[in-house]
Scaffold this active site. Sequence first.
Site, mmCIF file in Angstrom:
data_model
loop_
_atom_site.group_PDB
_atom_site.id
_atom_site.type_symbol
_atom_site.label_atom_id
_atom_site.label_comp_id
_atom_site.label_asym_id
_atom_site.label_seq_id
_atom_site.Cartn_x
_atom_site.Cartn_y
_atom_site.Cartn_z
ATOM 1 N N LYS A 1 30.742 4.163 2.833
ATOM 2 C CA LYS A 1 31.868 4.990 3.268
ATOM 3 C C LYS A 1 33.196 4.426 2.755
ATOM 4 C CE LYS A 1 33.931 4.897 7.259
ATOM 5 N NZ LYS A 1 34.240 4.916 8.707
ATOM 6 N N ASP A 18 32.660 10.122 7.830
ATOM 7 C CA ASP A 18 32.820 9.324 9.044
ATOM 8 C C ASP A 18 32.395 10.180 10.239
ATOM 9 O OD1 ASP A 18 34.842 11.166 9.347
ATOM 10 O OD2 ASP A 18 36.402 9.686 9.785
#
Length: 211
Positions: A120, A138
Site C-alpha cells: 500500500k 486502504d
Amino acid sequence: MNKEKRIEILTRLRADNPKPETELNFSSPFELLIAVLLSAQATDVSVNKATDKLYPVANTPQAILDLGLDKLKSYIKTIGLFNTKAVNTIKTCQMLVDLHDGEVPENREALEALPGVGRKTANVVLNTAFGWPTIAVDTHIYRVSNRTKLAMGKTVDHVEQKLLKVIPKEFKVDVHHWLILLGRYTCVARKPRCGSCIIEDLCEFKDKSEN
C-alpha cells in the site's frame, strides 16, 4: 455494477475534484515516503503536525540519520506506534543512503524492500510522487469499493486487483485520491452521509441514509 455506471461515477468524481491531492504534507518523494510510513493506523492530521516540525530540521535520509533515533522519536511521539515507526524510519533512511544514493527509488520491488513499507505504501509513493497509475487500497477505499459495488473483493488485495481491472486508464492515476476522500468525508464507516453524496443515485448500497 456495469461499465457505464462506473464511468459515470468516475466522471462525476473528476468533475468535482479535477486535480485531487493527498492530504499529507510533503515537498519531495522522500518526505512523502516517510509521511506515508508514519500514517499507518494514524490520521493524516496527526502525521502532518509531526512532520511540519520534523521536516524543517531533517528532510533527507542523511539528515534523519544524523538526527538519530531518540531525537526522531521526540518529533513523532504524538503518532501511534511511534517507537516501531521510528526504528523503521531510521532503517529505511540507512538503506536509501547505502543502496540508492539517498534517493527514493521509482521501483516497486526496491520500495517494498524498505522496512515498514508494504504494498500500500509503495503504491501511494509510486502514484503520488511519480504519477504511476497504481491504486493503494486502504480501509476507506476497501469500504467504498465494496459498499458502492464499484469493485467488490474480500481483501484489500482483491479490491486492488478488481479496481485495476475495471477502472479505465484515463481515471487510474486519480481514482485512489477520489475514493479515499469519499470514504473519509462522505461514505464514512458507521453512518454514510448518503444525502450529501454526489454519486448517491449511482451507488448500489442498499441501506442508504439521508444524512
